[in-house]
Design a protein around this motif. Structure first.
Motif, PDB file in Angstrom:
ATOM      1  N   ILE A 106       0.851  -1.191   0.000  1.00 23.73           N
ATOM      2  CA  ILE A 106       0.000   0.000   0.000  1.00 23.73           C
ATOM      3  C   ILE A 106       0.888   1.243   0.000  1.00 23.73           C
ATOM      4  O   ILE A 106       2.052   1.178   0.387  1.00 23.73           O
ATOM      5  CB  ILE A 106      -0.945   0.027   1.227  1.00 23.73           C
ATOM      6  N   SER A 112      -2.985   0.748  -3.802  1.00 25.91           N
ATOM      7  CA  SER A 112      -2.468  -0.515  -3.256  1.00 25.91           C
ATOM      8  C   SER A 112      -2.327  -1.518  -4.398  1.00 25.91           C
ATOM      9  O   SER A 112      -3.053  -1.433  -5.390  1.00 25.91           O
ATOM     10  CB  SER A 112      -3.403  -1.050  -2.182  1.00 25.91           C
ATOM     11  N   HIS A 161      -1.943   5.709   2.122  1.00 25.43           N
ATOM     12  CA  HIS A 161      -3.150   4.875   2.218  1.00 25.43           C
ATOM     13  C   HIS A 161      -3.715   4.957   3.639  1.00 25.43           C
ATOM     14  O   HIS A 161      -2.960   5.038   4.602  1.00 25.43           O
ATOM     15  CB  HIS A 161      -2.766   3.422   1.882  1.00 25.43           C
TER      16      HIS A 161
END
Ligand code: ANZ
Ligand code: ZN
Length: 892
Positions: free
Chosen positions: A276, A349, A280
């Motif tokens: 990720i 991601s 994120h």
């Protein structure tokens, strides 16, 4: 008429006349004498930023445009060549910070100087349509169009991430961030989230790509490819890994789904980690409790976040200790935070497939993550210790280590795995775009004010149309410490249009790409006070030929296309694309010289500061010295003219010394428009010599040329036409055909070489025929010089305009700009006469010219009577053999 070529006088006279006669002002629906409409042509150059003075790049750009305009006008087109100023933007603010002059004053001064230079270049610009981005009459319509777009949902407000300088307390543009620090304060720049406005260009992604291929065939491939890449369409699969990571409220993050996007579903069985972005939400959440993770994220924040910056960075990451479930194998997959995953692309991601994605490979190798091969090729061995490019190939490859998918080729595997994922509602096929919506808010002073009002009660409220324009104060002077509009009470304070309470005006201004997205439309209706564009738009648009630098291949040219489509959808116009044909002119290059200074830095010198020392015998250049101190400098070859390399040539110096026509002639002659142009002092002198030669020839023969030939003079000339005359006309019209061809395909440099040939042919003719000073001679000169002047006029308008008048063409055919383009005389290019050789008993004894269609009988007769052979034959001829068109053999 002066005896010598006085470029100053010549250019002044022509320009004064052009200006007083408003010769370049064009009107819509212009007609021919017979009442029919002229076809229109809109020839436009990218508008310059008023940086101070013209540089050679400008001069080249506008000369090409000007040449096209003049040529097409002579071809009977109604041609518009307008000009404007991209007058908003940062350099004016920087100049203000440095010298205390207001951006307004600085910009206006620059414009008036540069306009003077353009006039001195003799450009055929319709100045009545001049546009200036910082003029309220123009930016009012930026504001109006912004509000229309807001109404139509094309403008929206969202948060944007900006560079924040914590010391200067100001937002910085990307180019003001140097190695992660503010350019003025040197403080480490932070990312901040603030509100801003966006334009929904992504709604147009599909159309922008499709039209690139369907409607813009006359654009250079290079530009089309760059735009396509920039938009970055990719088709793939978007699906989720299940997880049970809880947020601070005990809820599952994103409903327990970690979404990823992949263009390679066939590699799904090779996933050995997920990653990720540091931005994120899961990463941010982890950072609260995990010190290592927080450190890593802070480190990522400090660095650049642009894709280009990330591409060259080392693949760094940190294991979160959390896991997600593989959708097919149900294995636990570790989740990492990685510096190469972009939050702004797809889901922020990814699924990591180290065996087949190069970035993942290096990352996994560094962090000892398992590398699992799932794609194989016959005869190739997979080596986990080293990346090989075939690992990512799909051609002739098949699946391994992939359970029931083993043995499938990549396409079938992609289809089968995608079907499994979509049928089981784990994900969907999805088209992803690299293109983002266009963020148009700038926290700067010198731009179009965004016409919004912030009210404590009503939120953001658009300025009512009747209150436009929101005027930008012109007296502010930025000091480097934030946007001066924020401190300008008079500007900020206003009433809310909705509730009437005190409110504050928006202080952000528009990205200057807004100005350049539609200025060319405004050229069609520059004086309309009530509308951005009116019915004149329909006459002129689209632009038939747009000319500018390749550096605008993406942003400007993409935004302009989008803007046109958005206006179309709001019912304001009815075309899909604003620009039919595009030409990107090549860069101007020059020699570069440098030397290391005491501090170890490179110092560049202009070629006029350099002396070259030659070897006396070989004439080879031995070394280069700086004239000032006599010490050597290094020659660095040629490169683009630029301030940083100190290798620019000031057009003004060339114009003052040689004249605009010389500068124009050199620029056009030196290379074809699309190619780079190498600057050459020698070339400039050559161009100047040619113009002097032309002037001299016309001056010397002026009496002859001024004779008004009567019609029967011409007939007389034809009947007396000798070989030289016919040869001159043959060459003249053959060259005219070539020039026409080159004009049409914009191969302008060879038009110049053709003109040089014509001048030589005329000179040769004069040398041979001068003493025959007859009507035929006069007519030949008059015809050929008249044609030469017209071929040259688009390139060197001043000298040709003057000569045209001095030599009396004006009174026959009107001003040269209105003069009809010369027509080909088909008779001239037929080789009418042939030389026939006379032999006696096979020996060459003479020759004569005869019309190509002379009969055998006539040829015999001419031959017998020919003066050079009568002494050989004495009447006793045995036989005469004629080879038509070639020879006569008399046998005695
Ligand atoms: C697994 C995989 C295996 C991928 C493989 C490629 C090759 P384009 O073509 O540019 O659209 N990706 C997805 N989202 C990303 C993000 N936010 N930041 C960085 N990379 C991201 O790129 C799509 C590919 O880029 C995706 O396909 C994903 O890696 C990665 F052999 O998935 B791929
Ligand atoms: Zn209000």
């Amino acid at each position: 008429m002066k005896e010598y070529y006085d470029h100053k006088l010549i250019e002044k006279t022509a320009q004064t006349y052009w200006e007083s006669a408003q010769i370049y002002k064009v009107e819509e629906y212009a007609k021919n004498y017979d009442g029919s409409f002229k076809p229109k042509f809109f020839a436009c150059s990218m508008l310059p930023y008023p940086s101070g003075k013209l540089h050679m790049g400008h001069v080249r750009n506008y000369t090409i445009n000007d040449m096209m305009t003049r040529y097409l006008r002579m071809q009977g087109f109604n041609v518009l060549m307008p000009m404007g100023w991209d007058a908003f933007g940062m350099p004016a603010e920087n100049a203000a910070i440095k010298s205390g002059i207001s951006p307004y004053e600085w910009t206006r001064n620059n414009i008036s100087y540069m306009k003077k230079q353009m006039l001195a270049m003799g450009l055929a610009i319709d100045w009545s349509r001049e546009i200036c981005a910082c003029d309220p009459n123009y930016y009012k319509w930026n504001q109006w169009l912004f509000l229309k777009m807001l109404e139509h949902g094309i403008v929206y407000r969202d948060t944007q991430i900006v560079n924040w300088d914590p010391v200067d307390k100001t937002v910085l543009a990307n180019e003001q961030v140097i190695n992660g620090c503010g350019w003025r304060s040197g403080a480490i720049v932070e990312k901040r989230e603030i509100p801003g406005y966006y334009l929904r260009i992504t709604n147009y992604s599909e159309e922008l790509i499709d039209d690139l291929n369907n409607k813009l065939q006359e654009w250079p491939d290079q530009v089309r490819i760059m735009q396509e890449k920039w938009m970055g369409k990719s088709e793939g699969l978007d699906f989720a890994f299940d997880h049970n990571i809880l947020d601070e409220h005990g809820n599952l993050f994103q409903n327990g789904k970690l979404h990823v996007f992949t263009t390679r579903p066939d590699t799904l069985m090779g996933v050995t980690f997920c990653a990720i972005s540091y931005e994120h939400p899961i990463a941010k959440f982890i950072a609260r409790s995990n010190i290592e993770a927080k450190k890593f994220i802070d480190q990522c924040k400090a660095g650049g976040t642009k894709e280009s910056e990330l591409a060259i960075k080392e693949r760094l990451g940190i294991d979160t200790g959390l896991v997600a479930t593989h959708p097919i194998t149900k294995e636990n997959i570790a989740i990492w935070i990685c510096n190469y995953v972009l939050m702004s692309y797809a889901n922020g991601s990814i699924m990591g497939v180290p065996a087949h994605d190069e970035r993942d490979f290096y990352f996994a190798a560094k962090h000892r993550i398992n590398i699992k091969q799932v794609i194989a090729k016959n005869g190739k061995l997979f080596d986990k210790t080293q990346w090989n490019d075939w690992y990512k190939d799909t051609d002739d490859a098949y699946l391994v280590n992939s359970g029931k998918y083993n043995g499938l080729d990549c396409i079938s595997a992609t289809n089968e795995i995608s079907s499994y994922i979509t049928e089981n509602k784990i994900g969907k096929n999805r088209t992803m775009w690299r293109l983002r919506d266009w963020s148009v808010s700038r926290q700067r002073y010198w731009g179009t004010p965004i016409p919004m009002i912030n009210c404590d009660t009503c939120g953001t409220v658009p300025v009512p149309e009747k209150d436009l324009p929101v005027l930008l104060p012109e007296n502010l002077i930025p000091d480097g410490n934030g946007n001066p509009l924020k401190k300008d009470e008079v500007f900020i304070k206003c009433k809310c249009p909705k509730c009437g309470n005190n409110a504050q005006r928006e202080t952000d201004t528009m990205d200057t790409f807004v100005d350049s997205s539609w200025y060319f439309m405004r050229y069609t209706s520059p004086d309309n006070k009530n509308y951005a564009i009116d019915q004149r738009f329909n006459y002129w648009m689209p632009i038939d030929q747009y000319i500018g630098g390749i550096e605008h291949a993406v942003l400007h040219l993409l935004y302009a296309r989008f803007w046109c489509k958005a206006m179309r959808d709001m019912g304001l116009l009815n075309i899909d694309e604003p620009i039919k044909k595009l030409l990107c002119q090549g860069m101007v290059l020059n020699h570069t010289y440098s030397r290391r200074n005491n501090l170890g830095g490179l110092e560049y010198f202009n070629s006029n500061e350099i002396e070259t020392c030659q070897n006396e015998n070989t004439k080879e250049i031995k070394e280069y010295k700086l004239i000032k101190d006599g010490s050597p400098v290094e020659y660095n070859g040629i490169s683009t003219m630029s301030k940083s390399k100190n290798n620019g040539v000031d057009p003004q110096i060339i114009i003052d010394k040689f004249g605009a026509d010389t500068a124009r002639l050199f620029i056009i002659f030196a290379s074809p428009p699309e190619q780079t142009l190498e600057w050459s002092e020698y070339g400039i002198e050559g161009a100047s010599r040619y113009l002097k030669k032309l002037w001299k020839l016309c001056y010397t023969n002026r009496d002859m040329l001024l004779v008004q030939n009567k019609k029967n003079d011409k007939e007389d000339a034809f009947s007396h036409a000798n070989e030289n005359y016919k040869l001159l006309r043959f060459k003249l019209y053959s060259n005219l055909i070539k020039a026409n061809h080159d004009y049409k395909r914009m191969q302008y440099n060879t038009v110049v070489s053709t003109s040089m040939k014509i001048l030589n042919d005329i000179e040769n003719f004069i040398l041979k025929e001068r003493l025959n000073n007859n009507n035929c001679y006069n007519i030949a000169l008059k015809e050929s010089i008249g044609i030469l002047l017209r071929i040259l006029y688009p390139i060197v308008p001043h000298i040709t305009w003057n000569l045209w008048r001095h030599l009396g063409y004006h009174s026959l055919m009107g001003d040269i700009i209105e003069a009809k383009w010369p027509k080909i005389d088909p008779n001239a290019i037929i080789k009418e006469t042939t030389r026939i050789v006379i032999q006696i008993n096979g020996k060459l004894r003479g020759s004569f010219l005869a019309p190509s269609n002379t009969s055998e009988k006539d040829i015999k007769e001419i031959a017998i009577k020919h003066e050079s052979i009568s002494k050989f034959i004495n009447g006793n001829i045995k036989r005469i053999v004629v080879v038509p068109g070639k020879l006569v053999n008399i046998v005695i």
